[in-house]
Design an enzyme around this catalytic site. Sequence first.
Site, PDB file in Angstrom:
ATOM      1  N   GLU A 112      -3.965  37.166  -0.511  1.00 59.99           N
ATOM      2  CA  GLU A 112      -3.431  37.323  -1.859  1.00 59.99           C
ATOM      3  C   GLU A 112      -4.013  36.268  -2.780  1.00 59.99           C
ATOM      4  O   GLU A 112      -4.351  35.169  -2.343  1.00 59.99           O
ATOM      5  CB  GLU A 112      -1.902  37.176  -1.823  1.00 59.99           C
ATOM      6  CG  GLU A 112      -1.244  38.302  -1.045  1.00 59.99           C
ATOM      7  CD  GLU A 112       0.237  38.055  -0.783  1.00 59.99           C
ATOM      8  OE1 GLU A 112       0.959  39.036  -0.607  1.00 59.99           O
ATOM      9  OE2 GLU A 112       0.671  36.900  -0.758  1.00 59.99           O
ATOM     10  N   CYS A 129      -5.061  31.433  -8.688  1.00 57.79           N
ATOM     11  CA  CYS A 129      -4.750  30.711  -7.459  1.00 57.79           C
ATOM     12  C   CYS A 129      -5.448  31.463  -6.312  1.00 57.79           C
ATOM     13  O   CYS A 129      -5.104  32.593  -5.997  1.00 57.79           O
ATOM     14  CB  CYS A 129      -3.235  30.712  -7.299  1.00 57.79           C
ATOM     15  SG  CYS A 129      -2.691  29.779  -5.906  1.00 57.79           S
ATOM     16  N   CYS A 136      -3.133  30.119   7.763  1.00 52.28           N
ATOM     17  CA  CYS A 136      -3.399  28.677   7.746  1.00 52.28           C
ATOM     18  C   CYS A 136      -2.915  28.075   9.058  1.00 52.28           C
ATOM     19  O   CYS A 136      -1.852  28.435   9.557  1.00 52.28           O
ATOM     20  CB  CYS A 136      -2.686  28.012   6.577  1.00 52.28           C
ATOM     21  SG  CYS A 136      -3.082  26.253   6.442  1.00 52.28           S
ATOM     22  N   CYS A 140       2.568  23.469   7.857  1.00 48.53           N
ATOM     23  CA  CYS A 140       3.572  22.731   7.090  1.00 48.53           C
ATOM     24  C   CYS A 140       4.886  23.503   7.192  1.00 48.53           C
ATOM     25  O   CYS A 140       4.897  24.739   7.114  1.00 48.53           O
ATOM     26  CB  CYS A 140       3.144  22.600   5.635  1.00 48.53           C
ATOM     27  SG  CYS A 140       1.571  21.762   5.460  1.00 48.53           S
ATOM     28  N   CYS A 143       6.170  26.160   4.311  1.00 48.94           N
ATOM     29  CA  CYS A 143       5.196  27.090   3.733  1.00 48.94           C
ATOM     30  C   CYS A 143       5.123  28.381   4.544  1.00 48.94           C
ATOM     31  O   CYS A 143       4.934  28.346   5.763  1.00 48.94           O
ATOM     32  CB  CYS A 143       3.835  26.405   3.696  1.00 48.94           C
ATOM     33  SG  CYS A 143       2.485  27.482   3.202  1.00 48.94           S
ATOM     34  N   GLY A 188      -4.221  29.277   2.854  1.00 48.80           N
ATOM     35  CA  GLY A 188      -5.218  28.539   3.619  1.00 48.80           C
ATOM     36  C   GLY A 188      -5.427  27.110   3.179  1.00 48.80           C
ATOM     37  O   GLY A 188      -4.985  26.685   2.122  1.00 48.80           O
ATOM     38  N   GLU A 189      -6.111  26.377   4.054  1.00 41.19           N
ATOM     39  CA  GLU A 189      -6.452  24.980   3.792  1.00 41.19           C
ATOM     40  C   GLU A 189      -7.958  24.929   3.503  1.00 41.19           C
ATOM     41  O   GLU A 189      -8.775  25.025   4.422  1.00 41.19           O
ATOM     42  CB  GLU A 189      -6.077  24.124   5.025  1.00 41.19           C
ATOM     43  CG  GLU A 189      -6.605  22.718   5.020  1.00 41.19           C
ATOM     44  CD  GLU A 189      -6.363  21.951   3.732  1.00 41.19           C
ATOM     45  OE1 GLU A 189      -5.224  21.747   3.325  1.00 41.19           O
ATOM     46  OE2 GLU A 189      -7.381  21.543   3.113  1.00 41.19           O
ATOM     47  N   SER A 220      -7.166  22.015  -3.501  1.00 44.40           N
ATOM     48  CA  SER A 220      -5.922  21.378  -3.067  1.00 44.40           C
ATOM     49  C   SER A 220      -5.921  21.259  -1.549  1.00 44.40           C
ATOM     50  O   SER A 220      -6.227  22.216  -0.842  1.00 44.40           O
ATOM     51  CB  SER A 220      -4.744  22.242  -3.523  1.00 44.40           C
ATOM     52  OG  SER A 220      -3.539  21.743  -2.994  1.00 44.40           O
ATOM     53  N   SER A 243      -1.766  17.349  -1.464  1.00 48.15           N
ATOM     54  CA  SER A 243      -0.375  17.721  -1.226  1.00 48.15           C
ATOM     55  C   SER A 243       0.299  16.580  -0.472  1.00 48.15           C
ATOM     56  O   SER A 243       0.199  16.477   0.745  1.00 48.15           O
ATOM     57  CB  SER A 243      -0.309  19.028  -0.429  1.00 48.15           C
ATOM     58  OG  SER A 243      -0.874  20.057  -1.193  1.00 48.15           O
ATOM     59  N   LEU A 244       0.963  15.734  -1.219  1.00 47.25           N
ATOM     60  CA  LEU A 244       1.558  14.518  -0.654  1.00 47.25           C
ATOM     61  C   LEU A 244       2.871  14.863   0.063  1.00 47.25           C
ATOM     62  O   LEU A 244       3.025  14.628   1.254  1.00 47.25           O
ATOM     63  CB  LEU A 244       1.781  13.516  -1.788  1.00 47.25           C
ATOM     64  CG  LEU A 244       2.264  12.134  -1.415  1.00 47.25           C
ATOM     65  CD1 LEU A 244       1.249  11.401  -0.563  1.00 47.25           C
ATOM     66  CD2 LEU A 244       2.575  11.320  -2.690  1.00 47.25           C
ATOM     67  N   ASN A 245       3.788  15.375  -0.699  1.00 48.51           N
ATOM     68  CA  ASN A 245       5.017  16.007  -0.165  1.00 48.51           C
ATOM     69  C   ASN A 245       6.017  15.096   0.544  1.00 48.51           C
ATOM     70  O   ASN A 245       7.153  15.487   0.783  1.00 48.51           O
ATOM     71  CB  ASN A 245       4.683  17.180   0.769  1.00 48.51           C
ATOM     72  CG  ASN A 245       3.951  18.284   0.032  1.00 48.51           C
ATOM     73  OD1 ASN A 245       4.047  18.381  -1.185  1.00 48.51           O
ATOM     74  ND2 ASN A 245       3.206  19.097   0.738  1.00 48.51           N
ATOM     75  N   ASN A 319       9.935  26.663  -3.298  1.00 46.04           N
ATOM     76  CA  ASN A 319      10.126  28.097  -3.475  1.00 46.04           C
ATOM     77  C   ASN A 319      10.670  28.671  -2.180  1.00 46.04           C
ATOM     78  O   ASN A 319      10.005  28.625  -1.155  1.00 46.04           O
ATOM     79  CB  ASN A 319       8.799  28.776  -3.828  1.00 46.04           C
ATOM     80  CG  ASN A 319       8.320  28.324  -5.188  1.00 46.04           C
ATOM     81  OD1 ASN A 319       9.081  28.337  -6.150  1.00 46.04           O
ATOM     82  ND2 ASN A 319       7.085  27.879  -5.263  1.00 46.04           N
ATOM     83  N   CYS A 362       3.856  29.257  -5.198  1.00 46.84           N
ATOM     84  CA  CYS A 362       3.289  28.365  -4.179  1.00 46.84           C
ATOM     85  C   CYS A 362       4.037  28.514  -2.866  1.00 46.84           C
ATOM     86  O   CYS A 362       5.259  28.445  -2.834  1.00 46.84           O
ATOM     87  CB  CYS A 362       3.467  26.913  -4.582  1.00 46.84           C
ATOM     88  SG  CYS A 362       2.315  26.338  -5.778  1.00 46.84           S
TER      89      CYS A 362
HETATM   90  N1  SAH Z   1      -3.449  24.215   1.906  1.00 43.37           N
HETATM   91  C1  SAH Z   1      -3.581  23.597   0.653  1.00 43.37           C
HETATM   92  C2  SAH Z   1      -3.571  24.556  -0.501  1.00 43.37           C
HETATM   93  C3  SAH Z   1      -2.614  25.710  -0.417  1.00 43.37           C
HETATM   94  S1  SAH Z   1      -0.891  25.285  -0.504  1.00 43.37           S
HETATM   95  C4  SAH Z   1      -2.523  22.533   0.456  1.00 43.37           C
HETATM   96  O1  SAH Z   1      -1.600  22.476   1.255  1.00 43.37           O
HETATM   97  O2  SAH Z   1      -2.673  21.762  -0.469  1.00 43.37           O
HETATM   98  C5  SAH Z   1      -0.714  24.910  -2.230  1.00 43.37           C
HETATM   99  C6  SAH Z   1       0.500  24.082  -2.570  1.00 43.37           C
HETATM  100  O3  SAH Z   1       1.688  24.814  -2.323  1.00 43.37           O
HETATM  101  C7  SAH Z   1       0.612  22.800  -1.775  1.00 43.37           C
HETATM  102  O4  SAH Z   1       0.782  21.711  -2.641  1.00 43.37           O
HETATM  103  C8  SAH Z   1       1.857  23.019  -0.943  1.00 43.37           C
HETATM  104  O5  SAH Z   1       2.487  21.797  -0.666  1.00 43.37           O
HETATM  105  C9  SAH Z   1       2.665  23.919  -1.842  1.00 43.37           C
HETATM  106  N2  SAH Z   1       3.695  24.691  -1.150  1.00 43.37           N
HETATM  107  C10 SAH Z   1       3.621  25.228   0.084  1.00 43.37           C
HETATM  108  N3  SAH Z   1       4.776  25.861   0.372  1.00 43.37           N
HETATM  109  C11 SAH Z   1       5.589  25.735  -0.698  1.00 43.37           C
HETATM  110  C12 SAH Z   1       6.904  26.193  -1.016  1.00 43.37           C
HETATM  111  N4  SAH Z   1       7.587  26.943  -0.168  1.00 43.37           N
HETATM  112  N5  SAH Z   1       7.406  25.871  -2.222  1.00 43.37           N
HETATM  113  C13 SAH Z   1       6.700  25.151  -3.095  1.00 43.37           C
HETATM  114  N6  SAH Z   1       5.456  24.700  -2.874  1.00 43.37           N
HETATM  115  C14 SAH Z   1       4.894  24.987  -1.677  1.00 43.37           C
HETATM  116 FE1  SF4 Z   2      -1.479  25.450   4.986  1.00 46.92          FE
HETATM  117 FE2  SF4 Z   2      -1.203  24.381   2.519  1.00 46.92          FE
HETATM  118 FE3  SF4 Z   2       0.709  25.984   3.589  1.00 46.92          FE
HETATM  119 FE4  SF4 Z   2       0.324  23.534   4.565  1.00 46.92          FE
HETATM  120  S1  SF4 Z   2       1.012  24.056   2.478  1.00 46.92           S
HETATM  121  S2  SF4 Z   2       0.592  25.401   5.784  1.00 46.92           S
HETATM  122  S3  SF4 Z   2      -1.886  23.329   4.399  1.00 46.92           S
HETATM  123  S4  SF4 Z   2      -1.378  26.579   3.044  1.00 46.92           S
END
Ligand code: SAH
Ligand code: SF4
Length: 383
Positions: A112, A129, A136, A140, A143, A188-189, A220, A243-245, A319, A362
Amino acid sequence: MQGLGGLRYHTRMNVTPSTDPKPRLRALSQEELVSFLAGHNFPAFRAKQVFHWVQKKGIRDFDSMRNVPKEFRAFLAEHTCFGGVEQVLAEKPSADSSVKFLFQLADGRKVESVLMPGAGADREKMTLCVSSQVGCAVDCKFCVTGKNGFFRQMTVDEIVDQALYARHYLTQQNDGRILRNLVFMGMGEPLLNTENLLPALRILIDHEGMDLSPRRITVSTSGILPGLDELARSGTDVMLAISLNATTQEERETIMPITRRYPLDELLAACRRYPLRGGSRITFEYVLLAGVNDSLRHARQIIRLVHGIPTKVNIIPFNPDPSLPYQRPADNVVEEFSETIRAANITCNIRWSKALDVSGACGQLAGQYRQKTAAGVVVLPRE
Ligand code: SAH
Ligand code: SF4
């Protein structure tokens, strides 16, 4: 014909990314086209013409190449293919002017991408996007893409074609919206697929092609260190988002297990080395999970961590998805968290979700339609 979540679509099985040996035009740089065509005794200007048709005009069939001789078109049709996405299974416009595309790839896999409007006066300047992998492997915990696992790398042509198709879609809408930014924040990453990402970036920024500005392309990453150094050395000059998180190694490991291999202090050191051109900054993304990483202590730790790095912080309120064990914090928690960061003179934006109503926000990209009601099917012309 097959059905999927209420959709019906055609499949074509004669081309798969792994078995079709023909060069894919959407994957070739100008230089690669020159050398491929030179091998068949065609002059370099033909390569330029083909690149222009494929990457600038975005054509999807050989007959559209109007300024080249018929015999040359016949040669291309016999010895090359376009590659890219196979067909668009659905275009789902969201109430907020976002659009989610569900693409089917040549091997039947699905990915997508999401088109999102700019803010305020920039509403018509759309950001796409983009996905870089089918699924992936990073896992995480917040996600959906990660939850569903990894299937395969996306190829150069598949990455490029998402942008070509989104631009084509906007041209067809003819309502003033244009494609201006790309963010590799789809499925994906990207830095676990530099082999395809870097050539795709070079094609996307080529002046003779889509001519996207590297300053308007953001990659990202969850913090894949070897890939980060490769991106830094690539000379593509694209923007970087991390993506620090979470703010400590321990807390990060809990929600992003990959960080065991690529520790936080090394990630920040890699950010400090990343070549930033003329006033550009690194974006730090921070998914806010209620009760997990959303206290003011966390906000203050972010300030300390990014000290000395030209920084922009993007706060993404979580989300939700039924398959994920987290909650979105209340809006006032999100605001207060962001205010704390701003008070330290750090730019901090809140990414209130776009396309939530079509599961396009996201972390919600699952590569399939779960809703029963789906938008139409776009069958791309065969080349
Ligand atoms: N894999 C890469 C890019 C795709 S994810 C990465 O992780 O950076 C893009 C962004 O979506 C990242 O910053 C991730 O932390 C965020 N993300 C993933 N799951 C999410 C969710 N459920 N709610 C909000 N942001 C989310
Ligand atoms: Fe992969 Fe990015 Fe989702 Fe983490 S947040 S599982 S790196 S797509």
